[in-house]
Design an enzyme around this catalytic site. Sequence first.
Site, PDB file in Angstrom:
ATOM      1  N   ARG A  13      45.266  39.379  44.461  1.00 50.12           N
ATOM      2  CA  ARG A  13      44.135  38.869  44.974  1.00 50.12           C
ATOM      3  C   ARG A  13      42.712  39.942  44.746  1.00 50.12           C
ATOM      4  O   ARG A  13      43.163  41.286  44.706  1.00 50.12           O
ATOM      5  CB  ARG A  13      43.968  38.280  46.340  1.00 50.12           C
ATOM      6  CG  ARG A  13      45.027  37.106  46.602  1.00 50.12           C
ATOM      7  CD  ARG A  13      44.509  35.915  45.738  1.00 50.12           C
ATOM      8  NE  ARG A  13      45.379  34.739  45.641  1.00 50.12           N
ATOM      9  CZ  ARG A  13      45.651  34.145  44.838  1.00 50.12           C
ATOM     10  NH1 ARG A  13      45.162  34.309  43.311  1.00 50.12           N
ATOM     11  NH2 ARG A  13      46.615  33.368  44.708  1.00 50.12           N
ATOM     12  N   CYS A  14      41.791  39.456  44.645  1.00 46.84           N
ATOM     13  CA  CYS A  14      40.418  40.226  44.573  1.00 46.84           C
ATOM     14  C   CYS A  14      40.679  41.245  45.766  1.00 46.84           C
ATOM     15  O   CYS A  14      40.946  40.759  46.942  1.00 46.84           O
ATOM     16  CB  CYS A  14      39.024  39.195  44.789  1.00 46.84           C
ATOM     17  SG  CYS A  14      37.825  40.274  44.426  1.00 46.84           S
ATOM     18  N   PRO A  15      40.307  42.407  45.510  1.00 39.42           N
ATOM     19  CA  PRO A  15      39.707  43.164  44.227  1.00 39.42           C
ATOM     20  C   PRO A  15      40.764  43.761  43.476  1.00 39.42           C
ATOM     21  O   PRO A  15      40.325  44.295  42.335  1.00 39.42           O
ATOM     22  CB  PRO A  15      38.773  44.101  44.915  1.00 39.42           C
ATOM     23  CG  PRO A  15      39.393  44.682  46.049  1.00 39.42           C
ATOM     24  CD  PRO A  15      40.284  43.548  46.482  1.00 39.42           C
TER      25      PRO A  15
END
Length: 79
Positions: A13-15
Amino acid sequence: MKADQWLDERGKRCPLPVIALMRAAQQAPSGHVIAVLSDDPAALYDIPAWCRLKGHAYLAAEPPPDGGAGHAYLVEITS
């Protein structure tokens, strides 16, 4: 489009996908095309935004060549 380098960041997942792209871009010569495989919905916005901030060319989002989840985000290193 053909990529010079592939980063499989699916399941992250981000980042994390953007951080992986940043690290690869630091080592890449101008004109190098990096494909980031990501199934994170935020990557659709985060990767183009990162390209604008850093001056790299966001080329496209394509289906992954292995038919897996997510997209292949293609970025050309321009500096």
